[in-house]
Design a protein around this motif. Sequence first.
Motif, short mmCIF file in Angstrom:
data_model
loop_
_atom_site.label_atom_id
_atom_site.label_comp_id
_atom_site.label_asym_id
_atom_site.label_seq_id
_atom_site.Cartn_x
_atom_site.Cartn_y
_atom_site.Cartn_z
N TYR A 45 -7.98 14.04 8.37
CA TYR A 45 -8.69 12.87 7.87
C TYR A 45 -8.92 11.86 8.99
O TYR A 45 -8.01 11.51 9.73
CB TYR A 45 -7.87 12.17 6.78
CG TYR A 45 -7.54 13.03 5.58
CD1 TYR A 45 -8.13 14.27 5.40
CD2 TYR A 45 -6.63 12.58 4.63
CE1 TYR A 45 -7.81 15.04 4.31
CE2 TYR A 45 -6.31 13.36 3.53
CZ TYR A 45 -6.89 14.60 3.37
OH TYR A 45 -6.57 15.37 2.29
N GLN A 65 -14.71 9.10 4.16
CA GLN A 65 -14.67 8.02 3.18
C GLN A 65 -16.10 7.64 2.78
O GLN A 65 -16.99 7.54 3.63
CB GLN A 65 -13.96 6.80 3.75
CG GLN A 65 -13.75 5.66 2.77
CD GLN A 65 -12.99 4.52 3.37
OE1 GLN A 65 -13.40 3.96 4.39
NE2 GLN A 65 -11.87 4.16 2.77
N ARG A 112 -13.76 5.88 -1.74
CA ARG A 112 -13.10 7.13 -2.13
C ARG A 112 -13.00 8.09 -0.94
O ARG A 112 -13.89 8.17 -0.10
CB ARG A 112 -13.87 7.85 -3.25
CG ARG A 112 -14.03 7.07 -4.54
CD ARG A 112 -12.70 6.58 -5.11
NE ARG A 112 -11.77 7.63 -5.44
CZ ARG A 112 -11.68 8.22 -6.64
NH1 ARG A 112 -12.50 7.85 -7.62
NH2 ARG A 112 -10.77 9.14 -6.87
N GLN A 113 -11.86 8.82 -0.87
CA GLN A 113 -11.67 9.87 0.14
C GLN A 113 -12.12 11.20 -0.48
O GLN A 113 -11.65 11.58 -1.54
CB GLN A 113 -10.20 9.97 0.55
CG GLN A 113 -9.69 8.78 1.32
CD GLN A 113 -10.14 8.81 2.78
OE1 GLN A 113 -10.59 9.84 3.28
NE2 GLN A 113 -10.05 7.67 3.43
N LEU A 137 -9.90 13.41 -2.87
CA LEU A 137 -8.59 13.59 -2.25
C LEU A 137 -7.64 12.44 -2.53
O LEU A 137 -6.52 12.43 -2.04
CB LEU A 137 -8.75 13.75 -0.73
CG LEU A 137 -9.59 14.96 -0.28
CD1 LEU A 137 -9.81 14.93 1.22
CD2 LEU A 137 -8.94 16.26 -0.69
N ASP A 138 -8.08 11.46 -3.31
CA ASP A 138 -7.24 10.28 -3.53
C ASP A 138 -7.16 9.88 -5.00
O ASP A 138 -7.08 8.71 -5.34
CB ASP A 138 -7.76 9.10 -2.71
CG ASP A 138 -9.23 8.76 -3.03
OD1 ASP A 138 -9.83 9.48 -3.86
OD2 ASP A 138 -9.74 7.80 -2.46
N GLY A 139 -7.20 10.87 -5.89
CA GLY A 139 -7.06 10.53 -7.30
C GLY A 139 -7.50 11.66 -8.19
O GLY A 139 -7.75 12.77 -7.71
N THR A 141 -9.31 14.43 -10.12
CA THR A 141 -10.49 15.12 -9.60
C THR A 141 -10.75 16.41 -10.35
O THR A 141 -9.87 16.94 -11.03
CB THR A 141 -10.29 15.45 -8.11
OG1 THR A 141 -11.51 16.00 -7.58
CG2 THR A 141 -9.20 16.49 -7.91
N GLU A 157 -5.39 18.64 -7.94
CA GLU A 157 -4.96 17.33 -7.48
C GLU A 157 -3.55 17.40 -6.90
O GLU A 157 -3.26 16.84 -5.84
CB GLU A 157 -5.00 16.34 -8.64
CG GLU A 157 -4.65 14.92 -8.24
CD GLU A 157 -4.72 13.97 -9.43
OE1 GLU A 157 -4.21 12.85 -9.30
OE2 GLU A 157 -5.29 14.35 -10.47
N ALA A 161 -2.47 16.70 -2.96
CA ALA A 161 -1.85 15.38 -2.88
C ALA A 161 -1.09 15.20 -1.57
O ALA A 161 -0.29 16.05 -1.17
CB ALA A 161 -0.90 15.17 -4.06
N GLY A 162 -1.33 14.10 -0.89
CA GLY A 162 -0.58 13.73 0.30
C GLY A 162 -0.93 14.51 1.55
O GLY A 162 -0.31 14.33 2.60
N GLU A 164 -2.73 15.29 4.88
CA GLU A 164 -3.58 14.69 5.91
C GLU A 164 -4.34 15.76 6.69
O GLU A 164 -5.34 15.47 7.34
CB GLU A 164 -2.74 13.85 6.88
CG GLU A 164 -2.18 12.58 6.27
CD GLU A 164 -1.53 11.69 7.32
OE1 GLU A 164 -1.92 11.76 8.50
OE2 GLU A 164 -0.62 10.93 6.95
#
Length: 700
Positions: A45, A65, A112-113, A137-139, A141, A157, A161-162, A164
């Motif tokens: 990322y 982003q 949003r990512q 990638l941030d919620g 989905t 999800e 999660a988490g 990188e």
Amino acid sequence: MLGFEDNRPLGEVIPAKQARAIEKYLGITTCGELLRYYPRRYLHYGTGADLSGVQAGDTVTVVGQVLDSVTYPSKKQPKRPITKVDVHDGATLFKVSFFGSNYARRVLQPGRQVMFTGKLDYYRGEPQLQHPDFVLLDGPTEATGALRQLGHFGDIEQMLAGREWLPLYRKKDKLNSWTVMGAIHTVLKTLPRIDEPLGFTPIGLLPLNAAVRQVHEPGPEGPWRAVERLKYDEALSVALAMGVRRMDAAAHSAPELPYKQDGDEAALLERLPFPLTRGQKEVVADITGDMANNTPMSRLLQGEVGSGKTIVSLLAMLQAVDNGAQAALLAPTEVLVMQHARSLTMTLLNAGLPTRVVALTGSMPVAQRQDALLKIVSGEADIVVGTHALLQEGVDFFNLGLVVVDEQHRFGVEQRDTLREKAGETTPHLLVMTATPIPRTIAITVFGDLEVSTLRELPGGRKPIQSAVVPEFKPRWVERAWEKIREEVAAGHQAYVVCPRIDGEGGVLEVAEELSATEYKDLEVGVLHGRMKGEEKDAVMADFAKGGLDVLISTTVIEVGVDVPNATVMMVRESEHFGVSQLHQLRGRVGRGGNASLCLFHTLAEEGTPGFTRVSQVAATSDGFALAELDLLNRGEGDVLGTGQSGIKRTLKLINMVEDYDIVRRAYDDAAHLVKNNPEFARAATADFEAEDFEYLDKS
């Protein structure tokens, strides 16, 4: 193999449909095999996608982003509104478009990512993605398109999660990276703790258990420590196998063949018309010492084209003959066999030595072959020169003491061992030679069971070969190249013209016909190629060697070992079709008689293309060792080692032969210690390795 085993059938751990697809497209059936299918690269990322070498139409994956999102109606299809999204991946701004996607309009909001996968396009120089698959990638989905494949392996999800770092696996036909990623995630969840194969974690390296997991699912620090550990284990596996081979060879008994002060070797040294170079003297001393012991010599002699390996090998063979033993010289082609036989015979005759040289090839007439076989088995033949025909049943030696293999990379370990086994109760000494300089990482990887000697300097009187690129887009240069060949012939010298093919435009037959009818109609032009019978090739080479031909139009059958001192100029046609090492080998066919010589690299490639650049690099340097590293860099170890047949390449999935010398060196030092102090462990760790796993295959 050293490391870990997980032989669970893949279909018992992941869904059956996906297991069948992985078996179909990757040939993988167990969990362990899948875990050794490593990512080809990673997305991190905020660091930007690597677009170097990526062209319009290629599929790319972008993580970034959302900066802006706008939806407006389509004039042509009012019911399918257009959503345009600006996405920044930390380095590049991408314009992303969706048509009639309510989900994209709803969730792709600024901040949003998102991970997008789709075909790249450019508009006014800006990178574009149209209707790509994506996943948040941030919620909460739901994946779209091919990314839905992740859903077969659990909650998407939760899976992302988490993270990188995201691994990307090589797409194979209809099997995409996301299926592999999901399958590996499922296998890792059920994978027991992996024990250290050595019983301890090597100093400074990641534990193997952590490395196997983190190479596929890196933490915030990235995958590099995991990759380093796995590279070390790969190198150690091969190093241990080579160490065991060396240990086993040393356990055999070889004939003691000491240097004789009053023997033919000493006589030849006194009567040579030239002094040995310092490097030749050092190598001869090493070989003399090796052959005096009852431990079989296993030595690789690599040397620049024209560095004098042949005379070194002849001195070694005479040391065997001085002790009542025979020597065998194995060469890759019949042309080279006959060249060696003539060259050795003339050298011995000129020195007044009675040593008997016998040649054996597959295309010999039956009567001639039977006579050669009789001389070999009776001991009448002192030195036997042959192709792989020496490996066939029915070829028996009276007392084989030394095996010399010329152009080692054309022969495999098993073939060398077959020849050595013909010696009977004792194991003959082994000297393998190559004029293709070997990059240092490959030297200790593929040839780890051999001592390595190197000849770098050229014998006195040899002049450096001048090289020049002759591009087809400069017609005057091409015309001048043909003129230069004529000038050299007029000065009493001879020339080679090398073509990349036999038939068709630019082939040997067409070029020979055209030159014979036009520019060189008053010269003697010969033809040589691989479809000719053995005796025809020998006759042409003999005619050229004695000066009966002015110009020889040939394929690369003259690449190795052909020695015509009067040849001073070569033109390699369409040189962009040849590899770096091959061009260097071809160039080495001229300049062998002390005359100023020239190699002309003709090319159809345009300036700035990879082919043109490669040819220019070869023309710019005559250092074969620098060119060997360049060859590895240009083509990759997969080609240099050989593909499909090379177990080394199957084993070394992560090692980079250009960049990872330090890791390989450490592994080989550790392996030597292990073989010496714990040979039982070393043998058990390499029990499933086969001899053919260590082939250094010819790349042509």
